[in-house]
Structure formats: C-alpha cells, structure tokens
Write a protein that holds these residues in place. Structure first.
Motif, PDB file in Angstrom:
ATOM      1  N   ILE A 388     -86.096  92.339  55.096  1.00 42.18           N
ATOM      2  CA  ILE A 388     -86.509  93.332  54.096  1.00 42.18           C
ATOM      3  C   ILE A 388     -86.768  92.591  52.783  1.00 42.18           C
ATOM      4  N   PRO A 389     -87.971  92.731  52.196  1.00 40.37           N
ATOM      5  CA  PRO A 389     -88.181  92.099  50.880  1.00 40.37           C
ATOM      6  C   PRO A 389     -87.374  92.840  49.812  1.00 40.37           C
ATOM      7  N   LEU A 390     -86.774  92.094  48.894  1.00 38.45           N
ATOM      8  CA  LEU A 390     -86.018  92.708  47.801  1.00 38.45           C
ATOM      9  C   LEU A 390     -86.527  92.128  46.481  1.00 38.45           C
ATOM     10  N   TYR A 391     -86.141  92.757  45.386  1.00 35.21           N
ATOM     11  CA  TYR A 391     -86.640  92.351  44.078  1.00 35.21           C
ATOM     12  C   TYR A 391     -85.485  92.290  43.091  1.00 35.21           C
ATOM     13  N   GLY A 392     -85.420  91.177  42.327  1.00 38.08           N
ATOM     14  CA  GLY A 392     -84.363  91.029  41.320  1.00 38.08           C
ATOM     15  C   GLY A 392     -84.938  91.290  39.937  1.00 38.08           C
ATOM     16  N   VAL A 393     -84.159  91.959  39.081  1.00 38.12           N
ATOM     17  CA  VAL A 393     -84.631  92.259  37.723  1.00 38.12           C
ATOM     18  C   VAL A 393     -84.597  90.963  36.901  1.00 38.12           C
TER      19      VAL A 393
END
Length: 590
Positions: A388-393
C-alpha cells in the motif's frame, strides 16, 4: 528546579489526587503518595513551551500537572491499570504516538464486549492489543457515541504522554509489564475461551509451559531488543507487582493446564514442532542466508501436520520475529536484518541437542525425500505481499495538514490525504462559486502546492490537480504485508522487480533479475525454478550498487518464462515488474 514536597503540601496533593481519581482507595492513595518516602516536584516545559509540573517518587515520575489538571504517568498506570477507561490499539501504533501523533479512530480496536463509555474530554488510557498495561494517556476528543456514529473515523484522542517519550525518560525507563486481560470468575473463564480468540487477547501469562514464551518483546521493538534473558529478569520482578486477580487466575490456569493444554499452548507446541522439523529436514547449509518469510511460508508450512494450521497470532509469541528471537536466544540459529526491514536466517547450529533430539513425526518422509519435494513446496506457498503506498507529511506541507491534527512525519494513506484536502477546502470555503470543479488557491495552498514561478499566475486549481500536486509533495512511503506477518512501513516507493537483458561476449544474451527480496521471493528459489523450466544455467551474483542484495542471471532472453512465472504463478501485480516489454519478438529466434 527539584524541590521536595513537605507534609502539608503532601496532604493537599493527596486530596487533589483523590478528587481527580475517585476510584483509588485510601490504601492506594497512601501507597501512591506515601508519608515517609521521598517525593519531589520538578518543572519541565513541553514542546509548545507550556510549563508542566512533574511529581517524582524516588525512582519515577508518578503524576504530572498541566493547566491545573492532574494526569497519571504510564509508571503509575502500570501499578493501577484500571485507573482510567482504556482503549486498545495495534502494537505498531505506539511508535507513531511516541513520535507525537494523536490516536485516530481507525487505529482503535473495538472489542466484542464494546468500547468503554466516555464523554468528550474524559481522560483515557491507551493499551496495546492483548496487554492491559497502558502505554499512553490521552483526552477523548468525542464521546463513545460520537465515535461510533462517525464510523470510527477521524481523531479520537489527543495524546499527552506515552511510554518512550521525554517524560518517561525521567524515570527508570522500564517497559510495560505484561498484564493479562481481566477475567472475573471461572464461569466467565469458560466462555472467555471463545472470546479470547476473537479479541486476540492472551490468556494469563504464567500458564505458558516455558518461561521464555510469555516475555513480551513487543514493547522493545522500538529500541534495541534485549535478549529474552534480561527480559525474564524484569518480568519476574513485575509478576509480584501485577494485579492480584491475575495471580489467582494463574493458579486456576495451571490446574486447567494439567488436564489439557490451552489453544495457545497447543499453537506454541505446533510452532516448535514445525520449526525443528523444518530445520532438520528442509533446510540445507547451501540455503543460507534464508529469508525468515520463506522459512515460515515454505519450509515450516510444509511440515505442518494435515488438519492443522500454523497461525502465529494464536501463539503466545504473536510475531514470528519474536519466536525466532527466542530460538536465537537458545543458540539454535542466528537471524540478521540483511536488508532494511527484511530479516534472514544466517546461521543454524545443526549440532544443537534440540535439533538432534527431534524425532520427525510419523507420516512424514525422511530428509532425503523431503529435499526432492522441496522446490514444489516452495512454489505452492508463495503469497504475493500486499503493498500500500503511504504518504508522510513533509515540513513544507505542515500548514495544510495541521488543521486536521497532523504534524510532520504523520503517515497517511491516499484516501486519508484526499479526505483531509476535501475537508480543508470546504472548511475554508475555497470551492469556486461559479465552477464547482475549481478550488481557489489561498495563501497556504499557494505556499504548499505552487512553485515560485506559478505563484502569481495560478489562482484556481482543478480538484484532481490539487490532489495530485499534494501527493507529489508528500514524502513517499509504502507498507508491505507478507502473508502471516505484521505490516512493515518503509521509506520511499517500493522498487519494482527489475528485468534487463545484457549482452555478453560473442553476442550471447543473458537475462538479469533484481529486487526479488523486496517481495519476499528467495532469489535462490527463483533461480532453481527457472533453471528447471527453461533448461538453461541460472546463477546468483551480488547486485552492483545494492548492499546485501543479489541478482539472478540466466542464459538467453527468458522474459516470456519470467513473465509467466511472476504474473501467473506468483500472482504479482504487473505494475511491480519492470522490463517485461523487452521480451524477444517471436518468430525471429537467434
């Protein structure tokens, strides 16, 4: 400043604590704030610069006060685990909370008995699934009814303090004890057997056959994991301090254990049996280093007796890495993290008395026959990981995400990012009145999403462009979940399996395959399997420029066979494979 608390102040503090936590008995209050022992007060400052008063006993911070409100520390909650209403979350979430994140509702586990009933603003404890010892203290941002009405989405608790944070570091830095979930009486105990499986809770720890088996290494996963032995020392000290009901229950459990083993003990025994069986019959020295996921998925699964199924969640270990850790502690094998987040078995002591003494169960062929069926076993049980691709702030994007309670380093899925952006646009009334497909760019969107050259020219963005620009500017991460294992979050995008054709001397072509390990595929297995399928020599060589990784090299252009194997046999999605277009054109064979 560190000042000691004298008699009258001590009495006042005790009455304040009694008012704040009415469930504490007089004895417990006297125990928490004793007359004789040393009790000090220190002032510290939070990240936001608020002054916080911390009350320390001779060893640990026991309470802290911010804006005239008293809160217990995790050290106090380990002694009185039922002081606050508790909400459970998954063990990997602790790292996020300790890093400063708040607890979001999707991370809260709803037990079959229902959530505790709380109002907005109630002080609550956060526990990890299967252990009653709290690991964080927070304030509910909505009532239980509102949480359920919101479909368990959104922010649930503003977290103030956690195990592993700076306040915890003022104490002896001990880890949470393992406190079994409460079971009231033996009648409830009978029916709890079914519930335990549903909730993934552990029965009382002291019924495990061997002491190592109930040591909870989960709490140490964020630091260097100590050896089981050191933990046992701590565990022994803790047991005497653990809640009394748990001790009575353990005596009952021991009686039960004499009649028949609990499902958990049976699963532990099955893991032990398959582990020794696999090492004795399935693994050769030439297989090392061997991915732990391959060892479990291919070797151990194939040693599982018919009608039974290995499930680490139903054992007392809860994680396969923890099971191997204890086996390493017994000096049977050695495990190392050769690639980031991927562990491999690097050494096995086949002369170890436990391996030598292990008798292969009836109905299984001896070692030599097992070697023949080995390649078939492996192919049947490979499960493609879920990615699953995830995104960090990132720092630049903080202004856009802080309204929704996120900060630098918060990790989000694409749908969470999408919802946050939609809410941000709507709550700031940025939808264009004349054209609903356009969003007005305010100062924050301008800073976060536009390049310097565009800032004067662009006043509106389409929704899809708004989202794609946002995702591009967040830090890429991805979560990989291998079959039967805990999810692992890694930085960056996952590298695809890379297939290339190289020209060797005298115009011979070879096919090179890289990055198989990232997908839990054992390169040696893939090479052996390919070699049989295409009847051409396949070898393994170190991958240039990638530490501790290897590549498979096979003679000829074998992309057709590879595509069939990766896409059909291993069921890997095409987007994770790069280079399939280099297949030879049919009819023009060299």
């Amino acid at each position: 400043a560190n000042t000691s608390i004298k008699g009258s102040d001590r009495r006042k503090l005790r009455s304040d604590v009694a008012a704040a936590f009415p469930t504490l008995s007089t004895e417990q209050l006297a125990e928490l704030i004793p007359n004789k022992e040393e009790l000090n007060v220190i002032k510290i400052y939070s990240h936001k610069g608020e002054a916080i008063t911390v009350y320390m006993n001779h060893r640990n911070p026991i309470l802290f006060e911010a804006e005239k409100v008293l809160y217990p520390t995790v050290y106090t909650l380990w002694v009185y685990p039922d002081l606050l209403p508790a909400f459970a979350t998954w063990p990997p979430v602790l790292q996020k909370l300790a890093g400063g994140a708040d607890l979001m509702l999707p991370g809260v586990v709803v037990p079959s008995s229902g959530l505790p009933q709380v109002q907005r603003g109630t002080l609550c404890a956060v526990t990890l699934l299967g252990n009653r010892a709290p690991v964080a203290v927070g304030v509910a941002t909505m009532s239980t009814e509102e949480m359920l009405a919101a479909g368990m989405k959104g922010k649930g608790f503003a977290v103030l303090h956690t195990h592993l944070d700076h306040l915890w570091e003022y104490g002896d830095k001990s880890s949470p004890p393992t406190l079994a979930p409460l079971v009231t009486d033996s009648a409830a105990k009978e029916s709890a057997g079914d519930e335990e499986e549903l909730q993934g809770k552990e029965p009382v720890s002291s019924c495990s056959p061997e002491p190592e088996q109930h040591v909870d290494i989960r709490d140490l996963s964020l630091k260097d994991r100590d050896t089981c032995a050191e933990l046992l020392g701590q565990e022994g000290l803790r047991e005497s301090r653990a809640a009394e009901p748990a001790e009575d229950a353990s005596a009952e459990d021991q009686q039960e254990a004499e009649d028949s083993r609990t499902p958990q003990e049976q699963m532990d025994a099955l893991f032990n049996q398959c582990f020794f069986h696999a090492l004795k019959c399935k693994v050769k020295k030439s297989d090392l280093p061997l991915l732990t996921s391959t060892f479990l998925g291919s070797h151990m699964f194939s040693c599982c007796p018919p009608g039974k199924q290995l499930d680490i969640k139903k054992s007392s270990y809860k994680k396969f890495s923890k099971f191997l850790q204890c086996m390493q502690h017994q000096k049977i094998l050695q495990v190392k993290e050769l690639n980031k987040g991927v562990e491999s078995i690097v050494e096995v002591d086949w002369k170890h008395p436990d391996i030598k003494a292990f008798a292969v169960p009836e109905g299984f062929s001896s070692a030599s026959a097992a070697q023949d069926s080995k390649s078939e076993d492996r192919e049947q049980v490979y499960h493609a990981p879920e990615i699953i691709p995830l995104y960090g702030v990132s720092t630049k994007m903080i202004p856009l995400f802080q309204e929704s309670g996120h900060r630098k380093g918060s990790i989000l899925s694409s749908s969470e990012v999408r919802n946050i952006i939609i809410n941000y646009v709507k709550s700031n009334e940025l939808v264009d009145e004349t054209n609903k497909n356009l969003v007005k760019v305010n100062a924050i969107l301008c800073d976060c999403l536009l390049d310097k050259s565009e800032q004067d020219e662009i006043s509106h963005l389409k929704w899809d462009e708004l989202l794609s620009r946002c995702l591009e500017r967040l830090q890429p991460l991805h979560q990989v979940t291998f079959f039967g294992q805990e999810p692992v979050v890694r930085k960056g995008n996952i590298e695809p399996i890379d297939i290339s054709i190289a020209q060797r001397s005298s115009n011979k072509k070879v096919t090179i395959i890289k990055n198989l390990e990232l997908y839990g595929l054992d390169p040696q297995c893939v090479a052996n399997s390919l070699q049989q399928k295409v009847q051409a020599s396949a070898t393994i060589t170190p991958a240039p420029g990638a530490k501790d990784r290897v590549q498979v090299q096979i003679q000829g252009n074998q992309i057709h066979h590879l595509a069939k194997m990766l896409l059909e046999e291993y069921q890997l999605p095409r987007k994770y494979i790069q280079g399939l277009e280099k297949a030879p054109k049919l009819g023009r064979k060299k």
